[in-house]
Write an enzyme that holds these catalytic residues in place. Structure first.
Site, PDB file in Angstrom:
ATOM      1  N   ASP A  25      75.334  82.714 -64.129  1.00  0.00           N
ATOM      2  CA  ASP A  25      74.781  81.493 -63.125  1.00  0.00           C
ATOM      3  C   ASP A  25      73.447  80.929 -63.758  1.00  0.00           C
ATOM      4  OD1 ASP A  25      76.903  81.025 -61.620  1.00  0.00           O
ATOM      5  OD2 ASP A  25      76.088  82.303 -59.885  1.00  0.00           O
ATOM      6  N   ARG A  64      79.221  75.279 -67.833  1.00  0.00           N
ATOM      7  CA  ARG A  64      79.300  74.927 -66.450  1.00  0.00           C
ATOM      8  C   ARG A  64      78.224  73.890 -66.343  1.00  0.00           C
ATOM      9  NH1 ARG A  64      78.248  78.647 -61.849  1.00  0.00           N
ATOM     10  NH2 ARG A  64      80.044  79.486 -62.093  1.00  0.00           N
TER      11      ARG A  64
HETATM   12  P1  FDA Z   1      75.279  66.056 -54.084  1.00  0.00           P
HETATM   13  O1  FDA Z   1      74.385  67.232 -53.604  1.00  0.00           O
HETATM   14  O2  FDA Z   1      74.812  64.898 -54.188  1.00  0.00           O
HETATM   15  O3  FDA Z   1      76.356  66.409 -53.233  1.00  0.00           O
HETATM   16  C1  FDA Z   1      77.461  65.155 -53.082  1.00  0.00           C
HETATM   17  C2  FDA Z   1      78.391  65.378 -51.965  1.00  0.00           C
HETATM   18  O4  FDA Z   1      78.814  66.403 -51.691  1.00  0.00           O
HETATM   19  C3  FDA Z   1      77.131  65.127 -50.851  1.00  0.00           C
HETATM   20  O5  FDA Z   1      77.085  63.734 -50.305  1.00  0.00           O
HETATM   21  C4  FDA Z   1      78.122  66.043 -49.694  1.00  0.00           C
HETATM   22  O6  FDA Z   1      79.086  65.183 -48.992  1.00  0.00           O
HETATM   23  C5  FDA Z   1      78.808  67.019 -50.322  1.00  0.00           C
HETATM   24  N1  FDA Z   1      78.068  68.627 -50.403  1.00  0.00           N
HETATM   25  C6  FDA Z   1      77.394  68.775 -51.874  1.00  0.00           C
HETATM   26  N2  FDA Z   1      76.991  70.175 -51.275  1.00  0.00           N
HETATM   27  C7  FDA Z   1      77.654  70.379 -50.052  1.00  0.00           C
HETATM   28  C8  FDA Z   1      77.256  71.545 -49.369  1.00  0.00           C
HETATM   29  N3  FDA Z   1      76.760  72.767 -49.444  1.00  0.00           N
HETATM   30  N4  FDA Z   1      77.843  71.603 -48.153  1.00  0.00           N
HETATM   31  C9  FDA Z   1      78.696  70.693 -47.689  1.00  0.00           C
HETATM   32  N5  FDA Z   1      78.679  69.458 -48.402  1.00  0.00           N
HETATM   33  C10 FDA Z   1      78.498  69.364 -49.646  1.00  0.00           C
HETATM   34  N6  FDA Z   1      73.156  75.357 -59.059  1.00  0.00           N
HETATM   35  C11 FDA Z   1      72.216  76.019 -59.816  1.00  0.00           C
HETATM   36  O7  FDA Z   1      71.109  75.628 -59.827  1.00  0.00           O
HETATM   37  N7  FDA Z   1      72.629  77.017 -60.570  1.00  0.00           N
HETATM   38  C12 FDA Z   1      74.025  77.340 -60.861  1.00  0.00           C
HETATM   39  O8  FDA Z   1      74.507  78.144 -61.431  1.00  0.00           O
HETATM   40  C13 FDA Z   1      75.121  76.632 -59.868  1.00  0.00           C
HETATM   41  N8  FDA Z   1      76.376  76.915 -59.933  1.00  0.00           N
HETATM   42  C14 FDA Z   1      77.281  76.070 -59.340  1.00  0.00           C
HETATM   43  C15 FDA Z   1      78.503  76.366 -59.301  1.00  0.00           C
HETATM   44  C16 FDA Z   1      79.469  75.449 -58.576  1.00  0.00           C
HETATM   45  C17 FDA Z   1      80.976  75.611 -58.797  1.00  0.00           C
HETATM   46  C18 FDA Z   1      79.047  74.225 -57.947  1.00  0.00           C
HETATM   47  C19 FDA Z   1      80.135  73.180 -57.430  1.00  0.00           C
HETATM   48  C20 FDA Z   1      77.648  74.120 -57.888  1.00  0.00           C
HETATM   49  C21 FDA Z   1      76.654  74.975 -58.553  1.00  0.00           C
HETATM   50  N9  FDA Z   1      75.489  74.797 -58.471  1.00  0.00           N
HETATM   51  C22 FDA Z   1      74.643  75.747 -59.045  1.00  0.00           C
HETATM   52  C23 FDA Z   1      74.989  73.760 -57.319  1.00  0.00           C
HETATM   53  C24 FDA Z   1      74.724  72.483 -57.762  1.00  0.00           C
HETATM   54  O9  FDA Z   1      73.582  72.485 -58.752  1.00  0.00           O
HETATM   55  C25 FDA Z   1      74.425  71.431 -56.775  1.00  0.00           C
HETATM   56  O10 FDA Z   1      73.168  72.159 -55.925  1.00  0.00           O
HETATM   57  C26 FDA Z   1      75.439  71.456 -55.912  1.00  0.00           C
HETATM   58  O11 FDA Z   1      76.553  71.189 -56.575  1.00  0.00           O
HETATM   59  C27 FDA Z   1      75.176  69.854 -55.042  1.00  0.00           C
HETATM   60  O12 FDA Z   1      75.168  68.825 -55.813  1.00  0.00           O
HETATM   61  P2  FDA Z   1      76.601  67.948 -56.333  1.00  0.00           P
HETATM   62  O13 FDA Z   1      76.636  67.525 -57.634  1.00  0.00           O
HETATM   63  O14 FDA Z   1      77.744  68.258 -55.315  1.00  0.00           O
HETATM   64  O15 FDA Z   1      75.848  66.724 -55.555  1.00  0.00           O
END
Ligand code: FDA
Length: 299
Positions: free
Chosen positions: A125, A175
């Site tokens: 991560d 990732r």
């Molecule tokens: P965004 O935050 O814009 O979310 C899009 C939509 O998804 C939102 O409008 C909401 O509806 C929904 N949503 C997103 N997150 C939600 C939550 N927690 N609860 C409810 N609804 C939610 N970061 C990092 O810094 N280091 C890492 O190693 C990882 N590893 C990682 C693994 C995996 C499998 C995922 C999916 C994410 C990570 N992350 C991470 C976190 C990533 O950086 C990011 O903060 C979150 O995925 C939220 O970003 P989105 O791209 O989903 O967009």
């Protein structure tokens, strides 16, 4: 930042643990390894794969780091024992990255060796920017000896294009995510559209260079852009996967599975769920808003 989210996040530490648990429940498999195993079994039945993560972040001494290493090895053993379709995700600060680089590398190497014997895969991560360089260094050092290691790149960091170009040279398994920590504007894109556009730009770079990409997002804009790119480049299922967090946007998740995309779910579990949740909420108050929203909408 949404004022409501900010206000809510600032009140979180005064809530009783029991109450926080209600919020965290949907996103965390449970306290024990057996909870993680059960959750992965359910996901596997629904045609999804998983990556398991033992909760916790920075540790204080080498003894705690050794304990984290042992926990990771137990997860790998459980994956093998129960024939789960899952790999492992680890945070290097839990293995002492902030204490001693060589010590951390030696613990991580033990995990990698064990994973290799079990024919499994380990992803590192990515944490906050204070450890980006050292995390990438451990990845690069490990990649020399192990094929079964992957890395995370954060699309909000301005340096990521450079890192991606460098890492595709060694055929890294990526990732790609937006990034969850609060970083200064000098090193990170801040505007939603800048981050989204950089995300899509980096996916293209990775896929065009024929490296494997885990597209970790719940954002429709990024997912739609990825779908278009996947068909434009004529990719097949072995070249990429979507990744989502446990409990988030399950309808969209299921839709992507039905469309035939590979879907990997990040399954966190462990006794340190409370500290993890509080830290996450404080780091990113928007997350608190989303958690609260999901309690009411149950989406
Ligand atoms: P965004 O935050 O814009 O979310 C899009 C939509 O998804 C939102 O409008 C909401 O509806 C929904 N949503 C997103 N997150 C939600 C939550 N927690 N609860 C409810 N609804 C939610 N970061 C990092 O810094 N280091 C890492 O190693 C990882 N590893 C990682 C693994 C995996 C499998 C995922 C999916 C994410 C990570 N992350 C991470 C976190 C990533 O950086 C990011 O903060 C979150 O995925 C939220 O970003 P989105 O791209 O989903 O967009």
């Amino acid at each position: 930042m949404n004022l409501f989210s900010k206000a809510f996040a600032s009140t979180i530490p005064i809530f009783p643990k029991r109450f926080i648990r209600i919020f965290a429940n949907k996103y965390i498999a449970g306290d024990k390894l057996s909870d993680g195993v059960k959750t992965v079994q359910e996901l596997n039945k629904k045609n999804m794969i998983a990556t398991m993560d033992v909760l916790g972040e920075s540790i204080k001494d080498k003894k705690e780091a050794e304990q984290s290493k042992n926990e990771s090895i137990e997860v790998l053993d459980a994956i093998s024992k129960y024939k789960l379709n899952s790999n492992l995700s680890v945070k290097l600060t839990m293995l002492g990255l902030n204490l001693d680089y060589d010590f951390c590398l030696s613990l991580f190497t033990e995990i990698m060796q064990h994973a290799k014997e079990l024919n499994n895969f380990v992803r590192i991560d990515m944490e906050d920017s204070s450890v980006t360089d050292s995390t990438l260094r451990i990845f690069e050092d490990s990649k020399k000896n192990f094929d079964n290691v992957g890395i995370v790149i954060q699309a909000y960091l301005r340096r990521s294009e450079y890192d991606v170009l460098k890492l595709t040279e060694m055929k890294a398994n990526f990732r790609l995510c937006k990034g969850i920590y609060i970083e200064p504007e000098a090193i990170a894109f801040k505007k939603r559209n800048e981050i989204r556009n950089n995300f899509l730009k980096l996916i293209r770079l990775i896929l065009e260079k024929k490296s494997y990409c885990g597209i970790a997002t719940h954002d429709d804009f990024v997912i739609d852009g990825s779908r278009k790119l996947i068909s434009e480049l004529g990719l097949n299922k072995e070249d990429y996967e979507f990744q989502m967090l446990l409990g988030v946007r399950e309808n969209l998740r299921d839709k992507l599975v039905i469309e035939g995309h590979k879907m990997k779910i990040y399954v966190p579990f462990g006794e340190r769920w409370y500290e993890y949740s509080i830290r996450r909420f404080k780091e990113n108050p928007n997350l608190a808003g989303q958690v609260l929203k999901s309690i009411f909408t149950r989406n």
